[in-house]
Design a protein around this motif. Structure first.
Motif, PDB file in Angstrom:
ATOM      1  N   ASN A   6       0.838  -1.201   0.000  1.00 30.11           N
ATOM      2  CA  ASN A   6       0.000   0.000   0.000  1.00 30.11           C
ATOM      3  C   ASN A   6       0.871   1.248   0.000  1.00 30.11           C
ATOM      4  OD1 ASN A   6      -2.160   1.735   0.156  1.00 30.11           O
ATOM      5  ND2 ASN A   6      -2.492   1.436   2.350  1.00 30.11           N
ATOM      6  N   ALA A   7       1.032   1.855  -1.201  1.00 31.47           N
ATOM      7  CA  ALA A   7       1.886   3.032  -1.339  1.00 31.47           C
ATOM      8  C   ALA A   7       1.169   4.328  -1.026  1.00 31.47           C
ATOM      9  CB  ALA A   7       2.455   3.099  -2.756  1.00 31.47           C
ATOM     10  N   ALA A  26       9.214   2.044  -5.075  1.00 33.65           N
ATOM     11  CA  ALA A  26       9.691   1.728  -6.421  1.00 33.65           C
ATOM     12  C   ALA A  26      10.984   0.918  -6.379  1.00 33.65           C
ATOM     13  CB  ALA A  26       9.912   3.014  -7.216  1.00 33.65           C
ATOM     14  N   THR A  27      11.793   1.119  -5.372  1.00 34.17           N
ATOM     15  CA  THR A  27      13.012   0.328  -5.197  1.00 34.17           C
ATOM     16  C   THR A  27      12.700  -1.075  -4.717  1.00 34.17           C
ATOM     17  OG1 THR A  27      14.286   2.332  -4.704  1.00 34.17           O
ATOM     18  CG2 THR A  27      15.226   0.242  -3.974  1.00 34.17           C
ATOM     19  N   LEU A  28      11.691  -1.189  -3.854  1.00 33.67           N
ATOM     20  CA  LEU A  28      11.391  -2.461  -3.218  1.00 33.67           C
ATOM     21  C   LEU A  28      10.655  -3.429  -4.137  1.00 33.67           C
ATOM     22  CD1 LEU A  28      11.417  -4.165  -0.634  1.00 33.67           C
ATOM     23  CD2 LEU A  28       9.339  -2.955   0.092  1.00 33.67           C
ATOM     24  N   LEU A  41      -0.008  -3.787  -5.976  1.00 31.10           N
ATOM     25  CA  LEU A  41       0.364  -2.434  -5.580  1.00 31.10           C
ATOM     26  C   LEU A  41      -0.871  -1.546  -5.512  1.00 31.10           C
ATOM     27  CD1 LEU A  41       2.646  -0.408  -4.955  1.00 31.10           C
ATOM     28  CD2 LEU A  41       2.732   0.076  -7.417  1.00 31.10           C
ATOM     29  N   ALA A  42      -1.139  -0.979  -4.340  1.00 35.89           N
ATOM     30  CA  ALA A  42      -2.216  -0.005  -4.149  1.00 35.89           C
ATOM     31  C   ALA A  42      -1.607   1.389  -4.246  1.00 35.89           C
ATOM     32  CB  ALA A  42      -2.898  -0.205  -2.802  1.00 35.89           C
ATOM     33  N   THR A  43      -1.981   2.144  -5.270  1.00 35.65           N
ATOM     34  CA  THR A  43      -1.286   3.374  -5.613  1.00 35.65           C
ATOM     35  C   THR A  43      -2.264   4.314  -6.313  1.00 35.65           C
ATOM     36  OG1 THR A  43       0.608   4.224  -6.881  1.00 35.65           O
ATOM     37  CG2 THR A  43      -0.441   2.236  -7.735  1.00 35.65           C
ATOM     38  N   VAL A 101       1.079   4.005   4.585  1.00 35.45           N
ATOM     39  CA  VAL A 101       0.205   5.179   4.684  1.00 35.45           C
ATOM     40  C   VAL A 101       0.167   5.655   6.132  1.00 35.45           C
ATOM     41  CG1 VAL A 101      -2.146   6.026   4.405  1.00 35.45           C
ATOM     42  CG2 VAL A 101      -1.157   4.509   2.689  1.00 35.45           C
ATOM     43  N   GLU A 102       0.602   6.874   6.334  1.00 32.60           N
ATOM     44  CA  GLU A 102       0.783   7.418   7.680  1.00 32.60           C
ATOM     45  C   GLU A 102      -0.514   7.411   8.478  1.00 32.60           C
ATOM     46  OE1 GLU A 102       2.573  11.482   9.789  1.00 32.60           O
ATOM     47  OE2 GLU A 102       2.512  11.282   7.611  1.00 32.60           O
TER      48      GLU A 102
END
Length: 381
Positions: A6-7, A26-28, A41-43, A101-102
């Motif tokens: 979850n990005a 993106a690196t991971l 990917l949730a984006t 997500v904060e």
């Protein structure tokens, strides 16, 4: 293993310019997929990274809303999390959620209880924020957390530390992939123009010391000087943004286009060229930086770091080897470090970055945490 990563709704993955968390994701993602982890990917809809699946509620990045008044932005991240919840409810093949997500992310996932997979929530920010949440954090047997540095977790409230599985340092795909380039005559501060990064101090000291400085990063939602100029001319709300206020009142007076230049937010190619060509990467931090994306990118490109000894910097920088650190607030010491760090060997910076900050190293660490979350959830506090 299938992981829903979850990005969040703020920027594309990878981001076009600025984007700390999105760059981490993106690196991971490719490194996880290289290890056989399937990634959902949730984006946002503009993300272009290759994943096994991409899900989104917002078709475009919501970053311009991020610093608006709460009553104008509160539904944005909620809509994104609602979509994540619906996605988890309709399928049974997700083994774990890795959330970035904060605040809202771990609360929603914990509230779902056994209706959702177990979750790992990565903490990317100052853990002195949200005291009512973090001082009473309860993962409800489903959510564990990790930090991005040991210093960050050391400063965390006890309830959050009790839910932690440790820290994983950030990484960069630049590690181990770049040859050396000729250096310019400038230092660089890479990052969003905001008080915690210390661009005002860097610019003021550049004038005092007769050093050239490049500032690279957005001012609030404005990623180019022309965009900011238009907003200041046409939008009466622009100055309500705290980063725009900081720029106008405390940084802009020092930006003369000769000693100090602001180039806005830069894409990967220009970022890499600027970082690799810099004599030194400055970190005059005014807060305890938890992660240090700019630090690991600088070292990977052979650029030593000069900064204050606070936050994650002592963990990331080998003092005297890949950079020089001085006591927080010691401006004379910082100028001396600025001048002396250029003598450090860029090859050492690149070698250390390849050893410590590679995507494969970060992915291995996260796969280990995923396995702990999936196999040990009954023992969670």
């Amino acid at each position: 293993m299938r992981v829903l990563l979850n990005a969040g709704p703020w920027l594309s993955v990878p981001p076009a310019g600025y984007g700390g968390i999105e760059n981490v994701v993106a690196t991971l993602v490719p490194a996880l997929r290289d290890r056989g982890v399937q990634v959902v990917l949730a984006t946002v809809g503009t993300s272009t990274i290759a994943a096994d699946e991409v899900v989104f509620r917002h078709p475009v990045p919501q970053f311009p809303l991020l610093q608006l008044p709460y009553n104008r932005v509160m539904g944005c991240v909620m809509a994104h999390m609602d979509h994540v919840v619906r996605e988890l409810a309709r399928r049974e093949d997700v083994d774990l959620v890795h959330d970035h997500v904060e605040a809202v992310g771990p609360v929603v996932l914990a509230a779902l209880g056994s209706a959702a997979p177990p979750a790992l929530h990565t903490l990317h920010w100052d853990l002195g924020k949200h005291p009512a949440l973090y001082e009473n954090f309860d993962g409800r047997g489903r959510v564990r957390v990790n930090g991005v540095s040991a210093d960050q977790l050391y400063r965390a409230p006890a309830a959050l530390r009790a839910a932690s599985l440790g820290h994983v340092h950030l990484a960069t795909p630049l590690a181990g992939r770049r040859a050396g380039v000729d250096k310019g005559r400038y230092a660089i501060v890479l990052g969003r123009i905001t008080p915690g990064k210390g661009q005002e101090d860097a610019a003021r000291l550049a004038h005092a010391a007769g050093q050239e400085l490049v500032l690279a990063g957005p001012v609030g939602p404005y990623d180019r000087p022309a965009a900011l100029a238009r907003a200041l001319r046409d939008d009466p709300d622009a100055l309500r943004n705290p980063d725009v206020q900081y720029w106008q009142e405390r940084v802009r007076p020092w930006v003369d286009g000769r000693c100090v230049r602001w180039v806005g937010s830069v894409g990967p190619a220009k970022r890499d060229a600027l970082l690799a060509g810099a004599l030194v990467s400055l970190c005059p931090l005014q807060w305890d930086e938890p992660g240090g994306t700019a630090v690991v990118e600088s070292l990977a490109l052979g650029t030593p770091v000069a900064g204050y000894r606070r936050g994650c910097l002592p963990e990331l920088v080998d003092d005297g080897g890949t950079g020089l650190l001085v006591a927080p607030g010691d401006e004379d010491g910082l100028v001396t470090a600025w001048r002396n760090a250029r003598r450090l060997d860029p090859r050492t910076c690149r070698r250390v970055a390849a050893e410590r900050f590679s995507p494969s190293r970060m992915a291995d660490d996260y796969v280990s945490l995923y396995e702990k979350v999936c196999t040990g959830q009954d023992s969670f506090a």
